[in-house]
Design an enzyme around this catalytic site. Structure first.
Site, PDB file in Angstrom:
ATOM      1  N   ALA A   1      44.397  38.158  41.731  1.00 36.18           N
ATOM      2  CA  ALA A   1      43.242  37.395  42.198  1.00 36.18           C
ATOM      3  C   ALA A   1      43.450  35.926  41.833  1.00 36.18           C
ATOM      4  CB  ALA A   1      41.965  37.916  41.544  1.00 36.18           C
TER       5      ALA A   1
ATOM      6  N   GLY B   1      44.470  42.400  41.392  1.00 39.41           N
ATOM      7  CA  GLY B   1      43.796  42.686  42.650  1.00 39.41           C
ATOM      8  C   GLY B   1      44.752  43.068  43.761  1.00 39.41           C
TER       9      GLY B   1
ATOM     10  N   GLU C   1      45.380  46.704  43.248  1.00 36.35           N
ATOM     11  CA  GLU C   1      44.130  47.384  43.601  1.00 36.35           C
ATOM     12  C   GLU C   1      43.965  47.473  45.122  1.00 36.35           C
ATOM     13  OE1 GLU C   1      40.929  46.624  40.163  1.00 36.35           O
ATOM     14  OE2 GLU C   1      41.822  44.772  40.911  1.00 36.35           O
TER      15      GLU C   1
ATOM     16  N   GLU D   1      45.074  42.672  33.733  1.00 32.97           N
ATOM     17  CA  GLU D   1      43.795  42.017  33.469  1.00 32.97           C
ATOM     18  C   GLU D   1      43.434  41.908  31.990  1.00 32.97           C
ATOM     19  OE1 GLU D   1      43.359  43.413  37.764  1.00 32.97           O
ATOM     20  OE2 GLU D   1      44.384  44.059  35.940  1.00 32.97           O
TER      21      GLU D   1
END
Length: 260
Positions: free
Chosen positions: A66, A112, A115, A135
């Protein structure tokens, strides 16, 4: 519709979405997430689109994570909203799409990015791919479904290790874990995914949508996957695709499905 951060090409009912932020290693920001939502939404409405391949531009990254700069100053409430909205409009949306989505994981798929790949229906990795959920090294946890989908795919223990160490795994490690379906030389990745898409398109679009729904049902709280399968199985009997498929089988010819 024109997009700033993604590219879409279509050929023979296969749509390829390329996340195109090469200077940011295709990192996901709010704008890109919204563009991806709109793109998937439009493709699902287009009955000519039978399979979607999702990849990243360049040779370095599928999605490197991200865009941290975008949320580094967020409050608790803003953090909750960020995760909830992202899951709703993109990650859960892709998982429940009626048409199959193949993640062509070229290079880094981190945070992300991994994910997003896990939200796709299955994953094919390039031989230089590296995957991880780092993360916790930033003082946060995966917020786009990573703590839920990773254990489903590779088991609780391995998922715990990956998430708690913030470590990366190679494409071959990911294959052994069951995180990806296959590992392909990077130059051949999209051709290989297109080959799989061609095989999918030989089959009934309605049956494929029902199969996706039934498989996903097993992982949803409050939903009985077996009951979903039974109901979906029964509905197939009322479709033209079922009539065509069974007739073609009995007549020893290839079926021509219309998705009706």
């Amino acid at each position: 519709m024109s997009y700033k951060n993604i590219l879409i090409t279509k050929e023979n009912s296969i749509a390829t979405i390329t996340i195109n932020r090469p200077t940011k290693l295709n990192a996901l920001n709010k704008e890109t997430i919204e563009e991806l939502h709109k793109a998937f939404q439009e493709l699902e409405k287009n009955y000519e689109t039978r399979v979607v391949i999702l990849t990243g531009s360049g040779e370095k990254a599928f999605v490197a994570g991200a865009d941290i700069a975008e949320f580094s100053e967020f409050s608790v409430e803003e953090g909750v909203q960020l995760a909830a909205q992202g899951q709703d409009i993109l990650f859960n949306f892709v998982e429940n799409l009626k048409i199959p989505v193949i993640a062509a994981v070229n290079g880094f798929a981190l945070g992300g990015g991994l994910e997003l790949a896990m939200a796709c229906h299955f994953r094919i990795a390039s031989d230089n791919a590296k995957m991880g959920l780092p993360e916790v090294s930033l003082g946060v946890i995966p917020g786009y479904g990573g703590t839920q989908r990773l254990p489903q795919l590779i088991g609780k223990g391995r998922a715990m290790e990956m998430i708690l160490t913030a470590g990366m795994v190679t494409a071959e490690d990911a294959y052994r874990m069951g995180l990806v379906n296959n590992v392909i030389p990077q130059a051949e990745l999209l051709d290989y995914c297109n080959g799989i898409a061609q095989k999918i398109m030989r089959n009934s679009p309605l049956a494929i949508s029902s199969a996706i729904k039934s498989i996903n049902a097993n992982y949803k709280d409050g939903e009985n996957g077996f009951e979903t399968e039974i109901k979906s199985f029964g509905k197939c009997f009322g479709t033209e695709d079922f009539k065509e498929g069974t007739t073609a089988f009995l007549e020893k010819r290839k079926a021509v499905f219309t998705g009706e």
